[in-house]
Design a protein around this motif. Structure first.
Motif, PDB file in Angstrom:
ATOM      1  N   ALA A  98       0.711  -1.241   0.081  1.00 50.22           N
ATOM      2  CA  ALA A  98      -0.020   0.057   0.100  1.00 50.22           C
ATOM      3  C   ALA A  98       0.810   1.477  -0.076  1.00 50.22           C
ATOM      4  CB  ALA A  98      -1.012  -0.136   1.018  1.00 50.22           C
ATOM      5  N   ARG A  99       0.422   2.317  -0.588  1.00 50.13           N
ATOM      6  CA  ARG A  99       0.905   3.632  -0.509  1.00 50.13           C
ATOM      7  C   ARG A  99       0.006   4.744  -0.348  1.00 50.13           C
ATOM      8  NH1 ARG A  99       4.804   5.363  -4.662  1.00 50.13           N
ATOM      9  NH2 ARG A  99       3.774   7.209  -4.826  1.00 50.13           N
ATOM     10  N   ALA A 100       0.112   5.828   0.071  1.00 49.73           N
ATOM     11  CA  ALA A 100      -1.007   6.709   0.303  1.00 49.73           C
ATOM     12  C   ALA A 100      -0.936   7.772  -0.639  1.00 49.73           C
ATOM     13  CB  ALA A 100      -0.522   7.645   1.576  1.00 49.73           C
ATOM     14  N   TYR A 109       6.353   1.087  -2.677  1.00 48.55           N
ATOM     15  CA  TYR A 109       5.260   1.127  -1.669  1.00 48.55           C
ATOM     16  C   TYR A 109       5.666   0.991  -0.467  1.00 48.55           C
ATOM     17  CZ  TYR A 109       2.036   0.452  -5.536  1.00 48.55           C
ATOM     18  OH  TYR A 109       0.885   0.750  -6.714  1.00 48.55           O
ATOM     19  N   ASN A 110       4.889   1.662   0.387  1.00 47.91           N
ATOM     20  CA  ASN A 110       5.391   2.211   1.709  1.00 47.91           C
ATOM     21  C   ASN A 110       5.260   0.970   2.912  1.00 47.91           C
ATOM     22  OD1 ASN A 110       4.359   4.839   0.623  1.00 47.91           O
ATOM     23  ND2 ASN A 110       6.337   4.964   1.369  1.00 47.91           N
ATOM     24  N   TYR A 111       4.011   0.193   2.667  1.00 48.39           N
ATOM     25  CA  TYR A 111       3.313  -0.787   3.752  1.00 48.39           C
ATOM     26  C   TYR A 111       3.328  -2.123   2.988  1.00 48.39           C
ATOM     27  CZ  TYR A 111       2.263   3.556   6.065  1.00 48.39           C
ATOM     28  OH  TYR A 111       2.234   4.826   6.302  1.00 48.39           O
ATOM     29  N   TRP A 112       3.818  -3.108   3.683  1.00 45.37           N
ATOM     30  CA  TRP A 112       3.563  -4.426   3.002  1.00 45.37           C
ATOM     31  C   TRP A 112       3.134  -5.539   3.889  1.00 45.37           C
ATOM     32  CZ3 TRP A 112       6.282  -5.373  -1.594  1.00 45.37           C
ATOM     33  CH2 TRP A 112       6.941  -4.317  -2.271  1.00 45.37           C
ATOM     34  N   GLY A 113       2.723  -6.791   3.223  1.00 47.31           N
ATOM     35  CA  GLY A 113       2.328  -7.718   4.280  1.00 47.31           C
ATOM     36  C   GLY A 113       3.426  -8.664   4.132  1.00 47.31           C
ATOM     37  N   GLN A 114       3.207  -9.761   5.000  1.00 48.85           N
ATOM     38  CA  GLN A 114       4.389 -10.853   5.302  1.00 48.85           C
ATOM     39  C   GLN A 114       4.491 -11.584   3.934  1.00 48.85           C
ATOM     40  OE1 GLN A 114       1.188 -11.288   6.139  1.00 48.85           O
ATOM     41  NE2 GLN A 114       1.006 -13.275   5.654  1.00 48.85           N
ATOM     42  N   GLY A 115       3.508 -11.924   3.004  1.00 47.26           N
ATOM     43  CA  GLY A 115       3.680 -12.484   1.848  1.00 47.26           C
ATOM     44  C   GLY A 115       2.987 -13.874   1.764  1.00 47.26           C
ATOM     45  N   THR A 116       2.580 -14.353   0.752  1.00 49.01           N
ATOM     46  CA  THR A 116       1.947 -15.596   0.597  1.00 49.01           C
ATOM     47  C   THR A 116       2.519 -16.361  -0.722  1.00 49.01           C
ATOM     48  OG1 THR A 116      -0.060 -16.953   0.501  1.00 49.01           O
ATOM     49  CG2 THR A 116      -0.206 -14.935  -0.836  1.00 49.01           C
TER      50      THR A 116
END
Length: 122
Positions: A98-100, A109-116
């Motif tokens: 995500a990014r603002a 992008y500034n925000y990341w999940g842990q991945g799948t």
């Protein structure tokens, strides 16, 4: 800030389909540009798809255009990636990001999940 958690990865045969989901927390989720970015073993992260905050514009890497579809449900704070006609070269860890700011078709992008993990067998 926004926190992201992906789900839906797995093992699938070539030609099959998977649907990835990304659950986001944060009151301002609906204002964020959302994206899916992947990283294959031994390779750099690669932009896959992005969607504007309103959901009215989507962007895809050439390698997935026509096979993958990104969507979002702002009421549920969810982002999805429907992947059809999967190929072995789609094997990678898939990250929700995500990014603002405005949409970019890069990995900035500034925000990341842990991945799948998505694994496509031939």
């Amino acid at each position: 800030q926004v926190q992201l958690v992906e789900s839906g990865g797995g093992l699938v045969q070539a030609g099959g389909s998977l649907r990835l989901s990304c659950a986001a927390s944060g009151r301002t989720f609906s204002s964020y540009t959302m994206a899916w970015i992947r990283q294959a073993p031994g390779k750099e992260r690669e932009f896959v798809a992005a969607i504007r905050w309103s959901g009215d514009s989507t962007y895809y890497a050439d390698s997935v255009k026509g096979r993958f579809t990104i969507s979002r449900d702002n009421a549920k704070n969810m982002v999805y990636l429907q992947m059809n006609s999967l190929k072995p070269e789609d094997t990678a860890v898939y990250y929700c990001a995500a990014r603002a700011l405005a949409v970019v078709t890069t990995t900035q992008y500034n925000y990341w999940g842990q991945g799948t993990q998505v694994t496509v067998s031939s």
